[in-house]
Design a protein around this motif. Sequence first.
Motif, short mmCIF file in Angstrom:
data_model
loop_
_atom_site.label_atom_id
_atom_site.label_comp_id
_atom_site.label_asym_id
_atom_site.label_seq_id
_atom_site.Cartn_x
_atom_site.Cartn_y
_atom_site.Cartn_z
N UNK A 20 0.84 -1.18 0.16
CA UNK A 20 0.00 -0.06 0.08
C UNK A 20 0.89 1.22 -0.05
N UNK A 21 0.33 2.22 -0.35
CA UNK A 21 0.77 3.50 -0.39
C UNK A 21 1.43 4.09 1.12
N UNK A 22 0.76 3.83 2.06
CA UNK A 22 1.08 4.10 3.48
C UNK A 22 2.37 3.09 3.93
N UNK A 24 5.47 3.45 3.64
CA UNK A 24 6.57 4.13 3.94
C UNK A 24 6.50 5.19 5.05
N UNK A 25 5.40 5.09 5.46
CA UNK A 25 5.14 5.99 6.90
C UNK A 25 5.30 5.39 8.05
N UNK A 26 5.74 6.28 8.94
CA UNK A 26 6.24 5.50 10.24
C UNK A 26 5.00 4.83 11.05
N UNK A 27 5.37 3.67 11.53
CA UNK A 27 4.20 2.87 12.14
C UNK A 27 3.71 3.90 13.42
N UNK A 28 4.41 4.45 14.21
CA UNK A 28 3.68 5.58 15.18
C UNK A 28 2.67 6.41 14.44
N UNK A 29 2.66 7.00 13.37
CA UNK A 29 1.85 7.80 12.79
C UNK A 29 0.42 6.96 12.60
N UNK A 30 0.69 5.75 12.01
CA UNK A 30 -0.59 5.04 11.69
C UNK A 30 -1.22 4.61 13.23
N UNK A 31 0.02 4.24 14.18
CA UNK A 31 -0.67 3.76 15.44
C UNK A 31 -1.60 4.91 16.15
N UNK A 32 -1.14 6.21 16.05
CA UNK A 32 -1.82 7.24 16.58
C UNK A 32 -3.18 7.47 15.86
N UNK A 33 -3.24 7.21 14.91
CA UNK A 33 -4.64 7.49 13.99
C UNK A 33 -5.55 6.21 14.19
N UNK A 34 -5.15 5.24 14.07
CA UNK A 34 -6.02 3.92 14.17
C UNK A 34 -6.25 3.81 15.72
N UNK A 35 -5.21 3.70 16.44
CA UNK A 35 -5.60 3.52 17.99
C UNK A 35 -6.19 4.67 18.60
N UNK A 128 -4.13 -3.40 8.03
CA UNK A 128 -4.07 -3.49 6.67
C UNK A 128 -2.95 -2.26 5.90
N UNK A 129 -2.66 -1.55 7.01
CA UNK A 129 -1.62 -0.49 6.39
C UNK A 129 -0.21 -0.58 7.27
N UNK A 130 -0.09 -1.46 8.01
CA UNK A 130 1.14 -1.61 8.90
C UNK A 130 1.64 -2.84 9.08
N UNK A 131 2.86 -3.26 8.21
CA UNK A 131 3.34 -4.68 8.48
C UNK A 131 3.84 -5.02 9.81
N UNK A 132 3.61 -6.26 10.11
CA UNK A 132 4.06 -6.72 11.65
C UNK A 132 5.42 -6.50 11.59
N UNK A 133 6.34 -6.66 10.55
CA UNK A 133 7.88 -6.65 10.66
C UNK A 133 8.06 -5.00 10.90
N UNK A 134 7.33 -4.03 10.72
CA UNK A 134 7.84 -2.86 11.12
C UNK A 134 7.50 -2.48 12.38
N UNK A 135 6.59 -3.13 12.95
CA UNK A 135 5.98 -2.99 14.43
C UNK A 135 6.79 -3.48 15.52
N UNK A 136 7.24 -4.91 15.48
CA UNK A 136 8.01 -5.42 16.49
C UNK A 136 9.29 -5.24 16.83
N UNK A 137 10.01 -4.77 15.97
CA UNK A 137 11.37 -4.29 16.12
C UNK A 137 11.32 -3.01 16.99
N UNK A 138 10.35 -2.04 16.75
CA UNK A 138 10.38 -0.84 17.43
C UNK A 138 9.51 -1.02 18.78
N UNK A 139 9.11 -2.18 19.12
CA UNK A 139 8.41 -2.46 20.31
C UNK A 139 9.48 -2.54 21.55
N UNK A 140 10.84 -2.58 21.25
CA UNK A 140 11.83 -2.77 22.23
C UNK A 140 12.01 -1.17 22.95
N UNK A 141 11.60 -0.04 22.32
CA UNK A 141 11.90 1.10 22.63
C UNK A 141 10.73 1.45 23.69
#
Length: 255
Positions: A20-22, A24-35, A128-141
């Motif tokens: 999808x076109x989203x 390349x967006x940071x997962x935090x942006x999409x998390x803020x919007x969807x959540x 549907x816009x955020x792959x799990x592979x982009x989310x899991x590594x960033x959860x360490x922070x």
Amino acid sequence: MLPTGSAVSVFALDVAAHTGPWRTRHPAEKALLALGLLVCAVALPTWPGAFLSGGAAAVLLAAARVPLVVVLRAARVPLLFVATSTVPLLVSMSAPARLAIDPVGLSVAAQTAGRSVAALTCLLLFSATTPLSDVLPRLHRLGIPPAVTEIAALTYRMLFLLVESVRAVRQAQAARLGFRTWRTTYRSLAGQAGAVFVRALRRARRLEEGLAVRGYTGSLAVQVEAHRVSVPFVAATTVLLATIVTVTTGPGSPW
């Protein structure tokens, strides 16, 4: 065994998130919007809070170019659960064991179904816009232990391998007329379960040996693609959430 419909939905959501076109967006942006929309759908009154949150999520799914068929396939099982869960709210039982339509239950059922569908739409917007592979590594922070995220990533990966194994074994059995009668169907399903279990155990053992050969020390080093947080996107998200809250609970709101 994994149902074929669930497997197709998992694959379709993963493909939509990666292409999808989203993407390349940071997962935090999409998390803020969807959540954020999810919190509004759950915490605000069903009308118009949940309606506005679910409607906004649906519009954003279209804006993110997520195919409608993918959304419907992923939502059909949860929607069936919502439908079957709200039916008991429509009736009441009075003595002596008499079922009747409850006038109050109709309103409760509509509110429950509306809030559930809105929350489901918000969750689909994120998945549907955020792959799990982009989310899991960033959860360490966020303080999540690496072992938890690594197990989740391996489980997610093994899920696809398991589905492929089920599909391959099922196709082989169908080619040998393994589903011709009820008797052969039961025998094929039993053989399918055994074959898939052996394949999964073998793949897990090979994975363990591969990690040991590569000097696994308790954590997997994963390269995460860098994405910059878009300030306009975050600002627009904040304005959208604030508008929904204001329209629903503001002093001039009729609700």
